[in-house]
Design an enzyme around this catalytic site. Sequence first.
Site, PDB file in Angstrom:
ATOM      1  N   HIS A 112      -9.047  37.366 -19.273  1.00  0.00           N
ATOM      2  CA  HIS A 112      -9.626  36.061 -18.932  1.00  0.00           C
ATOM      3  C   HIS A 112      -8.885  35.394 -17.758  1.00  0.00           C
ATOM      4  CE1 HIS A 112     -12.428  36.112 -22.191  1.00  0.00           C
ATOM      5  NE2 HIS A 112     -11.481  36.172 -23.115  1.00  0.00           N
ATOM      6  N   ASP A 240     -12.151  43.023 -30.914  1.00  0.00           N
ATOM      7  CA  ASP A 240     -12.667  41.920 -31.718  1.00  0.00           C
ATOM      8  C   ASP A 240     -14.171  42.003 -31.949  1.00  0.00           C
ATOM      9  OD1 ASP A 240     -12.884  41.519 -29.009  1.00  0.00           O
ATOM     10  OD2 ASP A 240     -11.949  39.546 -29.000  1.00  0.00           O
TER      11      ASP A 240
END
Length: 438
Positions: A112, A240
């Site tokens: 990110h 995830d």
Amino acid sequence: MLKAGRSLGIVFFPAFDWAISPTHPERQERLLYTQDQLREEGVFDIAGIRELKPDLATAADVSRVHFCFPEVAAVTTPSHLVSAGGAIRAARAVLEKDSQKAFALVRPPGHHAMKVVHGARGFCNINIEAVMIEWLRERFGPLRVAVVDTDCHHGDGTQDVYWHDPDTLFISLHQDGRTLYPGTGYPTEQGGPQALGATVNVPLPPGTSDEGFLFAMREVVMPLIEDFKPDLIVNSAGQDNHFSDPITDMAFSAQGYAQLTELLQADIAVLEGGYAIQGALPYVNLGLVLSMAGLDYSHVREPGFDPEAIRQPAKVTAYIEDVCRDILKLARHPKGPGKGDLVNGWFTRRKTLYYDTDAITEYQTESVRLCDHCRGVMTYETESTRNPLCLGVEAPLGACEKCVEEAYRIYEAGQIKGEFRHLQLIDRVGKNYASYTG
């Protein structure tokens, strides 16, 4: 003695001295349970699998990729540099032919972190894959690299770093941004005007299970990689998407991850997200390790695995098939140049970014010179709730003489005008990384 079908180097760095908070999902236990699982399974007793110690990335390695304001030291800790160094060590093992494949099980994560860095967003400060890739290019030449991000969250930082790079194919498979942070990653996000089609996003609906992920891999990812013909494949191996992850809504299994890994045949995997610390990560990582090493992973099962309970509904299957067909067509025939303004030979886009981890708001104007001879000089005018107006200027790899000259002209003019508090220059041609504080 059991022998790996492919030699594999594994780098561990749990970052004992770094945490967002003691109970935050992104904490050292993410790797410690995996480390215990691999040792209990006797993975390091298998001939051809060995543990590697991480390198230490330098501020110069980071400055090759990012504009960190006011400086690299202000937005990183030693753990961030070791995490990036762990990715570098994994890549070095492959490029120096010590191992056929390598897996960097490191934290803090990085996907990110965008081109400009004012702080932490999405638990990420610096983009460890990008630092690794540009370290390799500095030493091994202009490699064509495919980055396949399989984290549940869109890899918006890696997309941003490589938005204008036609030699980096970035593909992100993720939960639809309408339902999950960071709210981006749509098929129409296809790269800058000089790199249209080199960014590919595959947003998948909540509830996608093994069937949907593997369909997207076979029908979109693998054909585009074959078209691109990379020198190196990197997997941003976020975990995830697992059915037990506490902060996402997908239904992937450890077996599914291992099958995806076998399909992709990445040269290097770098851990990203994954927050089911006990119930998923040890088993997913074990499956990835065995798959990368060319070993049987059919016995890997996580607690609570029930294939019928996590099977995706028929309407999800139909939706994914339609989306993948459209994405492949769009990727091969991109429409551009995308959202932005074209003025006097420069393409400009304006962004407002929120750093959720550090509660920073950034306002940025990114511009690229449209050049017939190279990908063009780039400028980033940026200010945030942490820093006043700053300027980053880059002459990218392969920049022509005129664009290099233009980069220095803009950088030097910015010093004279005095409107920017901090100025930074990335000259990949001359390998010059300069900074100035007004």
